[in-house]
Write an enzyme that holds these catalytic residues in place. Sequence first.
Site, PDB file in Angstrom:
ATOM      1  N   VAL A 184       0.823  -1.210   0.000  1.00  0.00           N
ATOM      2  CA  VAL A 184       0.000   0.000   0.000  1.00  0.00           C
ATOM      3  C   VAL A 184       0.856   1.259   0.000  1.00  0.00           C
ATOM      4  O   VAL A 184       2.054   1.224   0.249  1.00  0.00           O
ATOM      5  CB  VAL A 184      -0.958   0.013   1.212  1.00  0.00           C
ATOM      6  N   GLU A 185       0.214   2.390  -0.286  1.00  0.00           N
ATOM      7  CA  GLU A 185       0.844   3.715  -0.347  1.00  0.00           C
ATOM      8  C   GLU A 185       2.020   3.742  -1.324  1.00  0.00           C
ATOM      9  O   GLU A 185       3.056   4.353  -1.077  1.00  0.00           O
ATOM     10  CB  GLU A 185       1.284   4.170   1.045  1.00  0.00           C
ATOM     11  N   GLY A 186       1.860   3.049  -2.433  1.00  0.00           N
ATOM     12  CA  GLY A 186       2.917   2.981  -3.438  1.00  0.00           C
ATOM     13  C   GLY A 186       3.628   1.651  -3.348  1.00  0.00           C
ATOM     14  O   GLY A 186       4.470   1.450  -2.475  1.00  0.00           O
TER      15      GLY A 186
END
Length: 813
Positions: A497-499
Amino acid sequence: MIGLLAFLAIIIVTAFIFYFHLSRRSGCAVFVAAWLLAGTCSEFFVHPLALLVVLAVLAVILVDSLRIKFVSAPARNALKKMMPAMSSTEREALDAGTTWWEKDVFSGQPDWAKFERIQLSSLSDAEQAFLDNETAELCGMLDEWQIHHHDKDLSPPVWQFIKEKGFLGLIIPREYGGLEFTPYAQSRVVSKIASRSTVAAVSVMVPNSLGPGELLMKYGTAEQKDFWLARLAKGEEIPCFGLTSPEAGSDAGAIPDTGVVCEQEYKGEKVLGVKLNFSKRWITLAPIATVVGLAFRLSDPDGLIGDEVERGISCALVPADLAGVEIGRRHYPGSAFMNGPITGVDVFIPMSMLIGGQEYIGQGWMMLVECLGAGRGISLPALSTAGGEMSYLMVGAFARIRRQFGIPVGKFEGVQEASADIAAGAYMLEAYRALVTRALADGAPSVLTAMAKYHATETMRGLINHSMDILGGRAIQMGPRNFMALVYQTIPIAITVEGANILTRSMIIFGQGAMRCHPYLADELEALSDETDGAIARFDKLLSAHLAHTAGVFSRGFIAGLSAGKLSKPDCGNSALAERWYPRIDRYSAVFAATADFALLLLGGDLKRRELLSARLGDVHSQLVIACAILKYHDSQTASEANTAHAEFALKRSFAAINKALLGFYQNMPQRWMGCVLKVVFFPWGVPNFDVSDNEIRSLGDMIMTPNPVRAQLAAAVHISDDDQDAQGRIHRAFDLLTEIESEYDVFLENDQRGRLDGEDFAEKLNSAVSKGLVSEAFAARIAEYDERRYDCLLTDAFDANLHDVDVRPVRP
């Protein structure tokens, strides 16, 4: 031979011209003087053809019109054909956020006086009190096994506590009822919670990073701030943010969700607004959210707000109870935090629900990259830091408690190879957290936060894997006694997540870093598309400065290589460790900058597709920043042998990674000959060896098992229960007792192993040791207590046949 020496002297003089940044005229004058002097040693330098070539080169350097005609104009035309077109979302991503110390590192000539002035953040009295009281109280309410295995959610009392005490408003200004904590304080709060429960930590961190709160604070209208921020701060509203779609994950700019400008009735009145159709997934807190931050592509086919039809990505706040919104279902990512899909069919919102109002239509991607990028530097790095610190504390303790073949398992060198890595990695994570959150206090450095997200989560993955190896079967068997398995199970979430980490490493860190941190590249690319009068002259100025920069960092790397780094003397730091390592960072910064420039020159736009090469350059850039963080953190702590040992080991890990990345880059350049040249120029005496020695591994492997200042530093950042029935608490209590009695306990064990004690079981042998004067009665009682605790630490959970009720029977043979 004399001619060869004269030619070498010319090269060195040229390098020093760029090394000392002489002006064009001064540099040319020095070069001419050196060339003529060389002519007294060899006829080659005064041959008419050689002199003609030199004069031509000097004329191009000094005369603007000649330089533009023969260098800049042809270069501009060639580059315009080579460089790929940049999409609007790419441009917005590159423009979003700020830069910080990572830009100095990329420059190849860091301003060490500036770095020396950076002071790491500390907690205010209010922030420290919140950690010591509210956060500690919350930690005491959490039982991760109960949450994961039984409740599948935080308990209602925990949710109520989180809301009432302001955990959902850490970033919201005090004027709206929030806590307005610094990035460092936010990170410390999330870390402390994460040391008890990943589920609780994620539930707290998302509204403070991925939620719409930060977007509202920065871009919201006054009415939006007044209405929403107080409700969010008090937990009256639970937010989530809908970004990821089935068709758009890593390529979030390809959002397929749509919004169409139209007029429709809303609350009894016909108003201008947007009709939304969307399908989002993997949205944390969605199942319980009352308001959804939403990213979508806006269009205006009827020209109700202007002449443009396609208006780009925009963001809105959508109440979850609006007609057409379907919310409440859950995904199951292997952890019990709330996560699920959201869909919407013909959901109408008035224009007042667009974040920032109509003024920010089409600027959603910029808003997201800038604000969510800042959160990326806090949330997952905080989780990762907690994971590293708990690995240090719990695995170090267990490795001393658990004995095999008559000695603690932490004494085996194979185990120490892993435990020393845990020790150094945990230290690095805390140091990195301190530097990155300090940067976030000054702005939103998007490249630095991408580095932080990737390297913190990857380091945590490595440390947790080491922990599982050391703990063995004790970590495999699930149950309320297991303090590591649930953390291990959630690692893929942090990685994804988040990249996603693969994307972040291979495309973002260097790709965005080159554009944001290089002193000239972004301006040059902009000048390529400039067709106004004076564009060529502007490009010439930029290109000339760029070439001088490249020659300068190349010269710095070359001269530093010739001197084996002895000429680099940054005035930074206040320790012997700093004196050794800052010069190495300074040298490698120049090597990295020059290597990056040659990569950009030779590969151009193709470097964007050469992800393996880009990833290696990103690794070098990141590890240089990490090394700076380690040194800054080391010098901020009280001097101790443990502090220096951990820092030195961590620094060697970083520089070994740098060497690996650089050598891999040189070996895999499409122009292999250039890779060989760069390696010889920058490392003429060979690549320095930064491998840790066996003695260093043994030393840190022993240190992680003993009370030391670093253990105390890391323990202060997490929560460890004193309850001896708690998964962590029983290890903690046993370890503390062992450190108090270990010398007497070792006496008892040694005499037992040598057959000097009478009796068949532990109790009889302990009485024998007392009767023979080997152990006092007082210590015998404590040894007996410890042995019970030790055995209890070794037990794993057993269940009934249906794997429901715990059925542990700690009967000793």
